[in-house]
Design an enzyme around this catalytic site. Structure first.
Site, PDB file in Angstrom:
ATOM      1  CE  LYS A 111       2.304  41.348  11.651  1.00 52.27           C
ATOM      2  NZ  LYS A 111       1.932  41.793  12.504  1.00 52.27           N
ATOM      3  CE  LYS A 194       4.157  45.705   5.634  1.00 52.64           C
ATOM      4  NZ  LYS A 194       2.668  45.739   6.510  1.00 52.64           N
ATOM      5  CE  LYS A 197       4.283  50.540  13.180  1.00 53.33           C
ATOM      6  NZ  LYS A 197       3.943  49.559  13.332  1.00 53.33           N
TER       7      LYS A 197
HETATM    8  P1  TYM Z   1       0.589  48.719  11.560  1.00 54.02           P
HETATM    9  O1  TYM Z   1       0.888  49.558  13.220  1.00 54.02           O
HETATM   10  O2  TYM Z   1       1.460  47.518  10.160  1.00 54.02           O
HETATM   11  O3  TYM Z   1       0.121  50.290  10.734  1.00 54.02           O
HETATM   12  C1  TYM Z   1      -0.125  51.203  10.665  1.00 54.02           C
HETATM   13  C2  TYM Z   1      -1.128  51.677   9.745  1.00 54.02           C
HETATM   14  O4  TYM Z   1      -0.103  51.979   8.428  1.00 54.02           O
HETATM   15  C3  TYM Z   1      -0.437  51.180   7.359  1.00 54.02           C
HETATM   16  N1  TYM Z   1       1.167  51.201   6.994  1.00 54.02           N
HETATM   17  C4  TYM Z   1       1.702  51.130   5.219  1.00 54.02           C
HETATM   18  N2  TYM Z   1       1.206  52.073   4.458  1.00 54.02           N
HETATM   19  C5  TYM Z   1       1.484  52.368   3.654  1.00 54.02           C
HETATM   20  N3  TYM Z   1       3.451  51.401   3.105  1.00 54.02           N
HETATM   21  C6  TYM Z   1       3.530  50.606   4.051  1.00 54.02           C
HETATM   22  N4  TYM Z   1       4.629  50.175   3.896  1.00 54.02           N
HETATM   23  C7  TYM Z   1       2.742  50.922   5.392  1.00 54.02           C
HETATM   24  N5  TYM Z   1       3.319  50.071   6.939  1.00 54.02           N
HETATM   25  C8  TYM Z   1       2.109  50.058   7.328  1.00 54.02           C
HETATM   26  C9  TYM Z   1      -1.006  50.261   7.786  1.00 54.02           C
HETATM   27  O5  TYM Z   1      -1.369  49.524   6.697  1.00 54.02           O
HETATM   28  C10 TYM Z   1      -2.086  50.380   8.908  1.00 54.02           C
HETATM   29  O6  TYM Z   1      -2.788  51.200   8.244  1.00 54.02           O
HETATM   30  N6  TYM Z   1      -3.497  45.745  12.136  1.00 54.02           N
HETATM   31  C11 TYM Z   1      -3.441  47.349  11.771  1.00 54.02           C
HETATM   32  C12 TYM Z   1      -3.584  48.334  13.140  1.00 54.02           C
HETATM   33  C13 TYM Z   1      -5.032  48.016  13.441  1.00 54.02           C
HETATM   34  C14 TYM Z   1      -6.115  48.706  13.007  1.00 54.02           C
HETATM   35  C15 TYM Z   1      -7.009  48.906  13.423  1.00 54.02           C
HETATM   36  C16 TYM Z   1      -5.790  49.795  11.834  1.00 54.02           C
HETATM   37  C17 TYM Z   1      -5.066  47.143  14.611  1.00 54.02           C
HETATM   38  N7  TYM Z   1      -7.052  47.501  14.920  1.00 54.02           N
HETATM   39  C18 TYM Z   1      -8.138  48.661  13.606  1.00 54.02           C
HETATM   40  C19 TYM Z   1      -6.857  49.571  11.220  1.00 54.02           C
HETATM   41  C20 TYM Z   1      -8.054  49.618  12.219  1.00 54.02           C
HETATM   42  C21 TYM Z   1      -1.363  47.159  12.210  1.00 54.02           C
HETATM   43  O7  TYM Z   1      -0.904  46.197  12.471  1.00 54.02           O
HETATM   44  O8  TYM Z   1      -1.512  48.499  11.709  1.00 54.02           O
END
Ligand code: TYM
Length: 331
Positions: A111, A194, A197
């Site tokens: 990032k 990947k 969003k």
């Molecule tokens: P975020 O918002 O990027 O994504 C949310 C969830 O979706 C999964 N994900 C994917 N899975 C498969 N293929 C993809 N292309 C893909 N893009 C995203 C992510 O693995 C995630 O599970 N840091 C985290 C949010 C967070 C969190 C937490 C998660 C904050 N605190 C505590 C678990 C526990 C994030 O940015 O997710």
């Protein structure tokens, strides 16, 4: 009953990647667990977010999660900034985690890109806040996509060091629940990136608010190669775009890659993409429709999140107060 915690950043509209990697699992795990699902707005502002858009996206995400089947009556859906325990525990963890540990985080490197001096300090300590999200509830199981594994390993290192430094057994061990297939859905424009969003290109992803026409058009334009589909998984080895599309269809049909190729092997992408678009529309269409209906009533969404935050706070507050006592803060 084991407690589940997971989060999603309201930094855009959730994608098919979020759905297959996480949200679908969140819905299923509601059977037999106590679940907390969090819109992590504190995490979102580690990169620039327009304030009006952040508010809007937080509501949109709440609508999508409800539409996808999150039960905010039995379980808890809330936004992170509404529960102060997250930020307070994150500060303690900033003082427990070592800089060397954070320097190994691949997501930060991705990032931050080349100009590491110019990104926010929040982006750097992002994983500490994630650890606080989970451990403020003593949650033990965390359903995530493959890209979050390293952050959860770090959360365990933080919990262990806290327990060790203060001579307590206070924070539990966390287990990552990563789906066996489609744990990393790739961009429709580049099979080595990947699906995200926050990708500048809307053509790179399926949004969970896309209508049937948008989905069909994006899949038709999705990058592929010129060969027909192989009939064995080994034939996908050097073909990231083909592998991604087959993986998506397999996951949405609850089929293995083998079985999916047994049906579609030998097909050209024209035919295959029609079947794929149809399958995506069958899943995303109803979610998008119901989310649009819910988005017409923002006051209701705000009320759902507020109630969720009050219930989340009731769990986290005593745990984080105890952490503060262990550290030596006056009551
Ligand atoms: P975020 O918002 O990027 O994504 C949310 C969830 O979706 C999964 N994900 C994917 N899975 C498969 N293929 C993809 N292309 C893909 N893009 C995203 C992510 O693995 C995630 O599970 N840091 C985290 C949010 C967070 C969190 C937490 C998660 C904050 N605190 C505590 C678990 C526990 C994030 O940015 O997710």
């Amino acid at each position: 009953m084991q407690r589940i915690f997971s989060g999603i950043q309201p930094s855009g509209v959730p994608t098919l990647g979020n759905y297959l990697g996480a949200i679908r699992n969140w819905v299923a795990l509601q059977q037999g667990h106590e679940c907390l699902y969090c819109l992590v707005d504190l995490h979102a502002i580690t990169t620039w977010q327009d304030p009006a858009q952040l508010r809007e996206q937080t509501r949109t995400q709440a609508a999508i999660l409800l539409a996808a089947g999150i039960d905010a009556e039995t379980h808890i859906l809330f936004n992170q900034s509404a529960v102060s325990a997250h930020a307070r525990l994150a500060w303690i963890f900033n003082c427990v985690a070592r800089i060397g540990w954070l320097n190994r985080m691949t997501q930060f490197k991705d990032k931050a890109g080349k100009d590491r001096e110019a990104v926010s300090a929040g982006l750097y300590v992002y994983p500490n806040l994630m650890a606080a999200d989970i451990l403020a509830y003593h949650a033990t199981r965390v359903p995530v996509g493959d890209d979050q594994r390293q952050h959860l390993e770090l959360a365990n290192d933080i919990a262990q060091k806290f327990n060790h430094d203060y001579g307590v057994t206070f924070f539990p061990v966390i287990e990552a629940l990563v789906p066996p297939d489609a744990a990393r859905v790739m961009s429709l424009r580049d099979g080595t990136k990947k699906m995200s969003k926050s990708d500048p290109s809307d053509q790179s992803r399926i949004n969970l608010t896309d209508d049937a026409d948008a989905i069909a058009q994006k899949i038709r334009r999705a990058r592929t190669d010129a060969e027909p589909l192989p009939s064995e998984p080994a034939g996908l080895a050097e073909r990231p775009e083909a592998r991604n599309l087959v993986t998506i269809l397999a996951a949405l049909s609850d089929m293995t890659i083998e079985d999916t190729l047994a049906v579609h092997g030998g097909q050209g992408f024209g035919t295959f993409k029609e079947a794929l678009a149809e399958r995506i529309v069958a899943t995303v269409g109803p979610i998008a429709g119901e989310a649009r209906r819910l988005m017409d009533d923002p006051a209701h969404l705000d009320a759902v999140l507020r109630r969720g935050a009050a219930r989340a706070n009731a769990i986290a507050e005593p745990i984080v107060r105890e952490a503060e006592r262990i550290v030596g803060f006056l009551p």
